[in-house]
Design a protein around this motif. Structure first.
Motif, PDB file in Angstrom:
ATOM      1  N   ALA A  28       0.807  -1.225   0.000  1.00  0.00           N
ATOM      2  CA  ALA A  28       0.000   0.000   0.000  1.00  0.00           C
ATOM      3  C   ALA A  28       0.840   1.276   0.000  1.00  0.00           C
ATOM      4  O   ALA A  28       0.412   2.298  -0.525  1.00  0.00           O
ATOM      5  CB  ALA A  28      -0.923  -0.001   1.224  1.00  0.00           C
ATOM      6  N   HIS A  29       2.045   1.206   0.603  1.00  0.00           N
ATOM      7  CA  HIS A  29       2.898   2.393   0.749  1.00  0.00           C
ATOM      8  C   HIS A  29       4.347   2.061   0.374  1.00  0.00           C
ATOM      9  O   HIS A  29       5.249   2.173   1.201  1.00  0.00           O
ATOM     10  CB  HIS A  29       2.852   2.904   2.199  1.00  0.00           C
ATOM     11  N   PRO A  30       4.596   1.698  -0.859  1.00  0.00           N
ATOM     12  CA  PRO A  30       5.947   1.263  -1.234  1.00  0.00           C
ATOM     13  C   PRO A  30       7.019   2.324  -1.016  1.00  0.00           C
ATOM     14  O   PRO A  30       8.174   1.987  -0.726  1.00  0.00           O
ATOM     15  CB  PRO A  30       5.817   0.898  -2.718  1.00  0.00           C
ATOM     16  N   ASP A  31       6.657   3.586  -1.103  1.00  0.00           N
ATOM     17  CA  ASP A  31       7.638   4.657  -0.911  1.00  0.00           C
ATOM     18  C   ASP A  31       8.042   4.826   0.549  1.00  0.00           C
ATOM     19  O   ASP A  31       9.030   5.488   0.849  1.00  0.00           O
ATOM     20  CB  ASP A  31       7.078   5.977  -1.445  1.00  0.00           C
ATOM     21  N   ARG A  32       7.333   4.211   1.486  1.00  0.00           N
ATOM     22  CA  ARG A  32       7.629   4.347   2.909  1.00  0.00           C
ATOM     23  C   ARG A  32       8.503   3.219   3.444  1.00  0.00           C
ATOM     24  O   ARG A  32       8.855   3.211   4.622  1.00  0.00           O
ATOM     25  CB  ARG A  32       6.324   4.355   3.734  1.00  0.00           C
ATOM     26  N   VAL A  33       8.855   2.247   2.581  1.00  0.00           N
ATOM     27  CA  VAL A  33       9.532   1.034   3.044  1.00  0.00           C
ATOM     28  C   VAL A  33      10.897   0.887   2.378  1.00  0.00           C
ATOM     29  O   VAL A  33      11.001   0.903   1.154  1.00  0.00           O
ATOM     30  CB  VAL A  33       8.663  -0.216   2.757  1.00  0.00           C
ATOM     31  N   ALA A  34      11.954   0.719   3.207  1.00  0.00           N
ATOM     32  CA  ALA A  34      13.314   0.486   2.696  1.00  0.00           C
ATOM     33  C   ALA A  34      13.551  -1.001   2.456  1.00  0.00           C
ATOM     34  O   ALA A  34      14.146  -1.392   1.453  1.00  0.00           O
ATOM     35  CB  ALA A  34      14.342   1.025   3.688  1.00  0.00           C
ATOM     36  N   SER A  35      13.121  -1.836   3.396  1.00  0.00           N
ATOM     37  CA  SER A  35      13.238  -3.291   3.251  1.00  0.00           C
ATOM     38  C   SER A  35      12.276  -3.947   4.231  1.00  0.00           C
ATOM     39  O   SER A  35      11.686  -3.278   5.087  1.00  0.00           O
ATOM     40  CB  SER A  35      14.675  -3.772   3.517  1.00  0.00           C
ATOM     41  N   ILE A  36      12.135  -5.252   4.073  1.00  0.00           N
ATOM     42  CA  ILE A  36      11.205  -6.017   4.911  1.00  0.00           C
ATOM     43  C   ILE A  36      11.927  -7.250   5.426  1.00  0.00           C
ATOM     44  O   ILE A  36      12.626  -7.936   4.671  1.00  0.00           O
ATOM     45  CB  ILE A  36       9.970  -6.457   4.107  1.00  0.00           C
ATOM     46  N   VAL A  37      11.752  -7.547   6.711  1.00  0.00           N
ATOM     47  CA  VAL A  37      12.194  -8.807   7.308  1.00  0.00           C
ATOM     48  C   VAL A  37      10.959  -9.434   7.933  1.00  0.00           C
ATOM     49  O   VAL A  37      10.285  -8.801   8.752  1.00  0.00           O
ATOM     50  CB  VAL A  37      13.270  -8.607   8.396  1.00  0.00           C
ATOM     51  N   THR A  38      10.649 -10.652   7.527  1.00  0.00           N
ATOM     52  CA  THR A  38       9.532 -11.352   8.146  1.00  0.00           C
ATOM     53  C   THR A  38      10.017 -12.673   8.718  1.00  0.00           C
ATOM     54  O   THR A  38      10.930 -13.303   8.183  1.00  0.00           O
ATOM     55  CB  THR A  38       8.379 -11.609   7.158  1.00  0.00           C
ATOM     56  N   ILE A  39       9.400 -13.053   9.819  1.00  0.00           N
ATOM     57  CA  ILE A  39       9.723 -14.306  10.494  1.00  0.00           C
ATOM     58  C   ILE A  39       8.449 -15.137  10.513  1.00  0.00           C
ATOM     59  O   ILE A  39       7.448 -14.721  11.109  1.00  0.00           O
ATOM     60  CB  ILE A  39      10.243 -14.058  11.938  1.00  0.00           C
TER      61      ILE A  39
END
Length: 184
Positions: A28-39
């Motif tokens: 929804a907000h790709p410009d607000r995210v540098a990277s993602i870590v999910t567990i």
């Protein structure tokens, strides 16, 4: 983020449903995210919703039985019994078991908008054990790490490994021009 005055892209880290929320936020907000870590997490898609809906239904049923608490006491101890009773109360007192699987859900077009680098940390025996590399085939920049001999509680059981992977990931994907220790 707005309330905190954070304007630069952030690194999102989420465990289980927290990771699902991170994927939805990134779409929804790709410009607000540098990277993602999910567990032990996956995006909120229809197959995910179907599995989560069944799991919540089964959990609500099983936690309503005293023999479940007797087994938990014998297997894990009183702390788990207390947590399970709290979880059961939440499932009974709220509509989350019905609402969570209903969305909003992402489709393949939504997932394609997640261009940020993704680190997916999974337990070898976790919920995605049947196809642990599925996210790599769907997301354009996804790396999967499988922690051996772990299930869905990999964050609890292997917290040091998860911490090290997460810190390394964030350092490697630090925004250009943002000194280490500042920003997100």
């Amino acid at each position: 983020l707005a309330a905190l005055g954070i304007d630069e892209p952030v690194h999102l880290v989420g465990n289980s449903f927290g990771g699902t929320i991170a994927y939805a936020f990134a779409a929804a907000h790709p410009d607000r995210v540098a990277s993602i870590v999910t567990i032990e997490a996956e995006p909120p898609t229809q197959p995910w919703a179907d599995r989560v809906g069944l799991m919540l239904e089964n959990t609500r049923r099983d936690l309503g039985r005293e023999d479940t608490y007797a087994w938990l006491q014998k297997t894990f101890g009183s702390h788990y019994v207390r947590l399970s009773r709290l979880a059961y109360r939440r499932l009974q007192e709220t509509s989350m078991a019905d609402e969570i699987p209903q969305g909003p859900l992402l489709d393949l077009e939504d997932l394609a908008r997640i261009q940020q680098p993704v680190l997916s940390i999974l337990g070898s025996d976790g919920f995605q054990a049947e196809d642990p590399y599925l996210l790599q085939s769907v997301l354009p920049d996804c790396h999967t790490v499988i922690v051996p001999d772990q299930d869905h509680s990999v964050l609890v059981e292997s917290h040091r490994r998860v911490r090290d992977l997460t810190i390394d990931w964030v350092h490697r994907h630090q925004a250009v021009g943002v000194p280490s220790g500042e920003g997100a």
